[in-house]
Design a protein around this motif. Structure first.
Motif, PDB file in Angstrom:
ATOM      1  N   ALA A 143       0.668  -1.309  -0.050  1.00  0.00           N
ATOM      2  CA  ALA A 143      -0.210  -0.131   0.400  1.00  0.00           C
ATOM      3  C   ALA A 143       0.806   1.056  -0.077  1.00  0.00           C
ATOM      4  N   GLU A 162      -2.167   0.945  -5.079  1.00  0.00           N
ATOM      5  CA  GLU A 162      -1.717  -0.327  -5.046  1.00  0.00           C
ATOM      6  C   GLU A 162      -0.018  -0.127  -5.262  1.00  0.00           C
ATOM      7  N   ILE A 196      -5.586  -3.802  -1.371  1.00  0.00           N
ATOM      8  CA  ILE A 196      -4.898  -2.711  -0.875  1.00  0.00           C
ATOM      9  C   ILE A 196      -6.846  -1.789  -0.945  1.00  0.00           C
TER      10      ILE A 196
END
Ligand code: IPM
Ligand code: MG
Length: 400
Positions: A143, A162, A196
């Motif tokens: 992340a 992402e 994510i």
């Protein structure tokens, strides 16, 4: 002839797939999030990087040591310097991260990293992968969290980019087939997209955000963006109290400049490359990439960094001591919040707002007519230590 090329390309693709099957299995088997409250010491590594990196890293480290004096004295926190993540060393060993550096990084729980030079075609350096990208992959920092705030315009965005898939995952694994054809690969996996999305929705829920926006180009890039969008929408079902919508990256880029609409966005989830581009645009509203921090977060490790480059020209022209340390100090504030000191992180953020956006008693110009990096770091420290910090911050916000 072309048949032979096709066979070779198929083999290449087969090898990539084997690696991805293994990777997906690893993601699925991932264990719990690290719990910093259980650690003693929490080890923070400082990586200078290239160009102006070591200069701004020095100031960020100084600030962290000042702020964490008691924790360091009690043994709760240890700060270490990790040498050697330089473009010279990387070129010498022919790897994006020298083995000894990676070993040291893995002994730390979190790192604060200066910008590193990314070689591109035509540079004097060999074409090694970006150290950033390699670090994100090696430590599985999936992340990339990038906040952008401009209070006087009502802008308060948090981007969840992402960080381990998309064109970045296989960016150095493309193939030239014969003289005329080049192909790169784009990757989206189900567990990669889900994790994510989950982090973004959890953040929204914890921070009282009402809306999460998924950004793709699923109308054209149907397979990978299609999966990304679907996976995010599935996760959204677990958060019925949050409004979820989705936008295409092109119109999203336009909407960020739309004064009437842009303040409505709160949390955004994006695949890697769109996230890279949109967050540079977003940072511009806040004063440019020099003012934005970035957190690369995984379940086991986390790395915090400036979002700008290494500015080798400043070093060549002898101006490195005038480099703006704000972006790396912002990253340090995110680091503090992440490892369990949200109050300190918040104070540092407020001091950065006051010094960089409101009061501006010292100004960074990158030249001798502006402040030096150290003067600016001292200004931030002084502001942070002011018992009236919160009032000062609130007053500036109201004036606008
Ligand atoms: C960033 C940077 C990197 C990226 C580069 C240096 C590889 O632009 O952190 O946004 O593209 O991710
Ligand atoms: Mg970028």
């Amino acid at each position: 002839m072309s048949q032979e090329l096709i066979e070779r390309a198929k083999e290449h693709f087969g090898r990539l797939l084997e690696k991805q099957f293994e990777r997906v299995a690893r993601i699925k088997a991932e264990d719990e999030w690290i719990d910093y409250s259980q650690l003693k010491p929490i080890v923070i590594g400082i990586l200078g990087g290239d160009g102006i990196g070591p200069y701004i890293a020095k100031e960020s480290e100084w600030l962290l040591r000042e702020l964490l004096k008691d924790e360091i004295a009690s043994g709760k926190i240890e700060i270490r310097n990790i040498e050697g993540l330089t473009i010279e060393r990387r070129a010498e060993v022919g790897k994006p991260i020298p083995d000894d550096v990676l070993e040291e990084v893995k002994k730390c729980h979190v790192t604060l990293k200066g910008p590193t030079t990314t070689p591109r075609k035509g540079d004097p350096w060999p074409n090694i992968e970006s150290a950033n990208v390699a670090m994100r992959k090696e430590l599985d920092l999936f992340a990339n969290v990038r906040p952008v705030r401009v209070p006087e315009q009502g802008i308060d965005w948090t981007f969840f980019r992402e960080n381990t898939e998309d064109v970045y995952a296989l960016g150095s694994d493309g193939i030239d087939i014969g003289d005329d054809i080049s192909i790169d690969f784009r990757l989206v996996t189900q567990p990669g997209a889900e994790r994510i999305a989950r982090l973004a929705f959890d953040f929204a829920k914890k921070n009282g955000k009402k809306r999460v926006t998924i950004v793709t180009k699923a109308n054209v890039v149907k397979t990978t963006d299609g999966r990304f969008l679907r996976a995010c929408q599935e996760v959204a079902k677990d958060y019925p109290e949050i409004e979820t919508d989705d936008w295409y990256i092109d119109i999203m880029t336009a909407k960020l400049v739309d004064e009437k609409r842009r303040r409505d966005f709160q949390v955004m989830i994006l695949p890697n490359l769109y996230g890279d581009i949109l967050t540079d645009e977003a940072a511009e509203f806040q004063g440019g990439v020099g003012t934005a921090g970035s957190a690369n977060i995984g379940k086991r490790y986390a790395m915090f960094e400036a979002i700008h480059g290494s500015a080798p020209r400043m070093v060549k022209e002898g101006r490195a001591q005038y480099a703006d340390p704000s972006s790396m100090i912002r990253a340090a504030a995110m680091l503090l919040s992440h490892i369990g000191y949200p109050e300190l992180g918040k104070k540092l953020d407020m001091a950065l707002d006051i010094c960089g956006q409101y009061e501006k008693k010292l100004v960074m110009t990158g030249r001798p007519n502006g402040a030096t990096s150290h003067q600016f770091a001292e200004y931030i420290m002084e502001t942070l230590r002011d018992p009236k910090l919160e009032e000062r911050h609130a007053a500036f916000q109201q004036q606008r």
